[in-house]
Structures are given as C-alpha cells and as structure tokens.
Scaffold this active site. Structure first.
Site, PDB file in Angstrom:
ATOM      1  CG  ASP A  98      -2.301   0.462   0.942  1.00  0.00           C
ATOM      2  OD1 ASP A  98      -2.434   1.437   0.186  1.00  0.00           O
ATOM      3  OD2 ASP A  98      -3.264  -0.142   1.458  1.00  0.00           O
ATOM      4  CG  ASP A 199      -4.476   5.882   0.754  1.00  0.00           C
ATOM      5  OD1 ASP A 199      -5.484   5.173   0.922  1.00  0.00           O
ATOM      6  OD2 ASP A 199      -4.292   6.955   1.360  1.00  0.00           O
ATOM      7  CD  GLU A 255      -8.630   4.940  -1.499  1.00  0.00           C
ATOM      8  OE1 GLU A 255      -9.574   4.670  -0.732  1.00  0.00           O
ATOM      9  OE2 GLU A 255      -7.568   5.456  -1.105  1.00  0.00           O
ATOM     10  CG  HIS A 327      -8.764  -0.866   4.096  1.00  0.00           C
ATOM     11  ND1 HIS A 327      -8.618  -0.995   2.733  1.00  0.00           N
ATOM     12  CD2 HIS A 327      -8.368   0.397   4.392  1.00  0.00           C
ATOM     13  CE1 HIS A 327      -8.143   0.126   2.226  1.00  0.00           C
ATOM     14  NE2 HIS A 327      -7.974   0.988   3.215  1.00  0.00           N
ATOM     15  CG  ASP A 328     -11.206   2.582   3.711  1.00  0.00           C
ATOM     16  OD1 ASP A 328     -10.846   2.529   4.905  1.00  0.00           O
ATOM     17  OD2 ASP A 328     -10.521   3.133   2.824  1.00  0.00           O
TER      18      ASP A 328
END
Length: 566
Positions: A98, A199, A255, A327-328
């Site tokens: 990440d 990210d 993302e 994860h979100d």
C-alpha cells in the site's frame, strides 16, 4: 487486447492488524501472515495486497506513515518482511504494498523539519498557507470532519490535511517531493515487491488557487473531495511511471474517488502509461443516506447500471478492478446479501455475480468465509478514527441521537471490515492468544475457516472453485460483457463472449423465486452448467425458476459466426 499476468490474477487483500497474530500481543503481524501462506496458496489467489505495514504512530491505522523504509514495530521487523516476501514468492504468490504518498504522518522527519520555520529546506514539502482574516485559507473540510487546515503557532501558518490533522498533505508540486517518492518506490521494487495499491492517488495535485468550494446544508466546510483529479495529476503519474514503474514487471492499482469511466480512461488506458487499473466507488454509495445517517434500500437496476457502465465504457481501453469489500467498506453479505436465513446462498451468489465479470477480482480477508458486519454496542467499541470524529461532531456537538448514530455505524463503519479474521472456534477465533486490539465478532463459533475447510459445500470451498473456474476459462478472463434483463429488480444476468464461446451468468438478488427467460435473439447450442450455489437437475438454459439468492453460470457456444446483442 493485450494479455498480462495481472489481468489473469486474483488478489487477496490483507489488513495485517486483523489477519493473524503471530506473537500473542493482540495485533496481527507479518509472522502471522507468513503462517497462513499455505492457506492462501490452497485458496488459489495469486497476489497478496498488504495494507500499510510501514512505521506509523497509528493515528489512522497505518495510513499515517512516519518512515517509508521501516516496518511498524507491532508488525515485526524488516527481516520478517524479507522472509514473508521470500516465502510468498516460493509459493508463487506476489506481494502488493500500500503506497500512501498523498500525505505522511506529522511525525515523519520531513514534516518535523517543515514546521520548524518558514525558511526550512523542507518547508515546501507540505502545503502551508496564510490564513484569511483570522480564518482558514479556504473552506475545505477534512474527510474525518472539521477543517482541512490546521493552524501551527510555531510559524503562524496553516497546513493542509485532507484527512486527520496528523496526516499533512505532501506538496507534489515540489519536484523534490516527487523525487523522494520515486526513490521510495524504487527501493521497494528493488527489494522484490510486485506492485502497489496507491492510496487516494488522484488527490496528489491540488488546484494552486485553492478556491472555496460549495458547502452542503447543515455543514460548516466544503467537501475536500473537490480537490480530486487536480490539474497536474496525470503529469505526475506519467513521470512516476516513466522514471520508475515502467522499469519493472509489476501491477499498480489506484484508489480514485470521484471518477467516472471517462475520467478513469485517462488513468488506465494503456497508451497513457500511468496505472494498470483503479478502484472507483460508485457502487459503494447505493445504500447510504449520508444526510439522515441512515441505510436506504438499494435498487438492483442501479447497481447493474453502474457496474455495466464500467464494464462497457472501459472496454478494451482499460481494465476493471472487481471488489465488494475492502478495509474501508462494510461486509458485502450484510450489505447486498442476506446474512441471516440465506447467508450461505447470498454470499456465494454475490461472489459469482461480480467475479465472473471482466477485470481483476479483489477478495478481502474473511469474504471467502462470509464474514458479516459486527454490531458494536457502544462508541467505546469503535477504533475507526472516522467514526470517533463523526461521533464528536454529530452527537457531542450537534446533539444527534446517539442510538441513531450507532445504528448507522453498525451498517457502514469501517470497523465492520476490521474485526479479526475468524480462523476457528477457539478463543478469539484463533486470531490471537492475547487480547485482540478490536473485538471479535461473536459469530466466529459458527463462521470460521476451520469449519468450512471440512465442508465441501461451504462458502470457502465455493470461492476456491470460483477462482479455479475463472482461470480455466478464457472467456471469463478476456470476453466481452453484455447486460441482459436490464429492467429486472430481482435478476442480475449478463453474457460474456469470446469468439464463439459464451458464458451466461444469472443471479437472483432476492428471497423470491423469479422466472429467468433468455432473450430469444440469442442463438446458442446447449449450455453446460459451470458453477452454481444450488444443486441443479438437467434442464434448459433458456428458461428456469430461480430459488432464493440462486446463481448459475452456463458455458455455451454461439450458433452464429458473429455474436451481437440487440
């Protein structure tokens, strides 16, 4: 269409803190991940995406990085990572890290220096502005509530933080920042990692005018997302690709909130040389009423419209990421399925519906066993910084009803995805011998890997068969996509086609028993049931009744030389 390994891969996302505790301290770690590599190899996935493992003070669970070349102490050491990477590669598994470079931690050495004085050499590594009439430089709001600007009395200026005040935004307009990021990426690639999930990568270029934005009714600040897709974002990504990424055989996924398929093509089209694929979020807002803090029923026709638009509009000029969970996001079986009476059937149906589309599947840890949302009882149970900030703003400051607030979070909190992985029915679900950093879902005694491993009809074994089915059928990997029965609010059905081979996928999103009928203009020879979540006796592919949350996928051949849907 160009064939590549990352188009044919299945990615498994790991949230390290909640995956497996290897030393008994209540937090997952790298040794815990290494201990489960055989399980992941057995499942059939190809790539492991690790959420941030870098040194961090953990204001936002690792998405606030204080050293990009060091491992967070609670996760282990660099030697532990090197061993994990070697063991994964030995099993044919790739590692995706990440990359969080829109912002750093305020404890990063760059920011520590930056805030010392206005003329510090690192000052321009971050975005500092004078206030306006004693107020913030503009009206942008943080994603976690409040202003996106933090006043720093040491130099009497404000710094920008689109997220937590401990996550100051880096200034990508500074060439020195871009060179540092490129050096970090090169350092990890030389170590042997196989790519990056980037990210909020479309936030790295801000409008240099920093204009005020529109403020929604009842809000104090404008949505910071108005800074997405800034004026130089493509220039910066092409520079990163040209100088570093293109030198390695890797995969990249960005993302990218606030994108449409048209905007996405500028990021992922092969001739753009920026990213391989990206995550959009259109289908993640279908059931949210943000203003009322309430869940609303989602319309299947709208879900089909969104997913089908992405399938068709990217076409051969890009590549899709297929995901229900991360994860979100809350657990999909609790969100778009039925986590009670039809828990098993709906979990299998949802996987079939999405992962037989064109794109790279991303399976989030626990999804393969049907893990569900967690009904936390009090605000004290939550660990998500977003929930805690929202509680202060909505309940403490505005006086919103606490129970109403908690009901909303039980549906949508990020902590739904962050409860520990449920390995078996022993204490703490086999996740840890210590006290877990966040509560374990009490349904772990019923829903766990160990129980499903021995049950050939389990969700876990179904995921394994589904992954195997993808890899064995090129029509699933590279075939075209066409939606059928677009107006149905019960059935999601589509056809994949490659040359004269076809795949028909039919999914019932309800507890009802609707009748499926194949449109008459589709000419085919007899189909073979490839996979499904119910036992099916021999019968026609063109017409059948669906049981609650049933799914079927048929492989067939077209009888016409050229296949076209009307």
């Amino acid at each position: 269409m160009k064939k590549t390994w990352w188009k044919e891969s299945v990615v498994y996302q790991i949230y390290p803190r909640s995956f497996k505790d290897g030393n008994g301290d209540g937090s997952g770690d790298l040794r815990g991940i290494a201990a489960k590599l055989d399980y992941l190899q057995w499942l059939g996935v190809d790539v492991l995406w690790l959420c941030p493992i870098f040194q961090s003070p953990n204001d936002d669970n690792g998405y606030d990085i204080s050293d990009y070349r060091a491992i967070m102490a609670e996760f282990g050491t660099m030697a532990d990572f090197d061993e994990l990477l070697a063991q994964a590669h030995r099993r044919g598994l790739k590692i995706l890290l990440d990359l969080v470079v829109n912002h750093s931690s305020d404890e990063h050495a760059w920011f520590v220096e930056s805030r010392k004085s206005r003329d510090n050499p690192y000052r321009d590594f971050y975005i500092w502005k004078e206030g306006k009439n004693g107020q913030e430089p503009n009206n942008w709001g943080s994603a976690f509530g409040g202003s996106a600007w933090q006043y720093d009395p040491a130099t009497a200026m404000y710094y920008l933080h689109c997220f937590s005040k401990k996550q100051p935004d880096l200034n990508w307009d500074n060439p020195a920042v871009r060179r540092e990021v490129q050096d970090i990426v090169r350092w990890w690639l030389d170590k042997g990692v196989d790519g990056f999930r980037m990210d909020v990568i479309n936030l790295i270029s801000k409008d240099p005018r920093f204009p005020d934005g529109p403020v929604a009714p009842g809000k104090l600040y404008a949505d910071c997302s108005l800074a997405l897709n800034g004026p130089r974002v493509h220039e910066y990504l092409r520079e990163l690709h040209q100088n570093v990424l293109s030198k390695y055989d890797i995969m990249t996924v960005g993302e990218t909130g606030g994108v449409t398929p048209a905007i996405a093509r500028d990021y992922v089209a092969e001739n753009r040389a920026e990213l391989n694929m990206l995550f959009h979020f259109e289908h993640m807002d279908l059931d949210k009423d943000r203003e009322r803090l309430a869940q609303k029923p989602f319309r299947l026709t709208e879900l089909k419209r969104i997913l089908s638009t992405w399938q068709k509009d990217l076409g051969d000029d890009g590549w899709n990421s297929l995901y229900w969970n991360n994860h979100d996001q809350p657990r999909v079986v609790s969100r778009f399925g039925n986590d009670q009476e039809y828990w098993e059937k709906s979990a299998k149906m949802l996987a079939t519906c999405l992962y037989l589309q064109r794109g790279t599947p991303y399976i989030y840890q626990g999804e393969e066993i049907g893990m569900t949302n967690m009904a936390f009882e009090t605000i004290a149970d939550y660990r998500d910084i977003g929930v805690l900030h929202a509680y202060q703003e909505e309940v403490v400051q505005k006086g919103r009803d606490c129970q109403e607030f908690l009901r909303y979070q039980r549906h949508f909190s990020r902590d739904n995805a962050r409860t520990p992985m449920q390995w078996d029915d022993s204490a703490n679900a086999g996740f840890s011998g210590g006290t877990p950093w966040i509560k374990v879902n009490p349904n772990y005694r019923r829903i766990n890997v160990s129980a499903q491993m021995t049950d050939r009809e389990s969700i876990l074994h179904y995921y394994r068969r589904l992954i195997k089915t993808r890899k064995e059928n090129e029509v699933i990997l590279y075939g075209s996509y066409d939606l059928i029965l677009a107006d149905s609010e019960e059935i999601y059905a589509y056809i994949r086609a490659l040359d004269k081979q076809g795949l028909l996928v039919v999914c019932n999103f309800t507890a009802q028993t609707p009748l499926f009928e194949l449109p008459e203009h589709i000419r085919y020879s007899a189909g073979q049931l490839l996979i499904g979540n119910y036992t099916v006796t021999d019968g026609p592919m063109a017409r059948f009744s669906l049981r609650p949350y049933e799914c079927r996928a048929y492989l067939f051949s077209f009888t016409e030389e050229i296949y076209r849907l009307k």
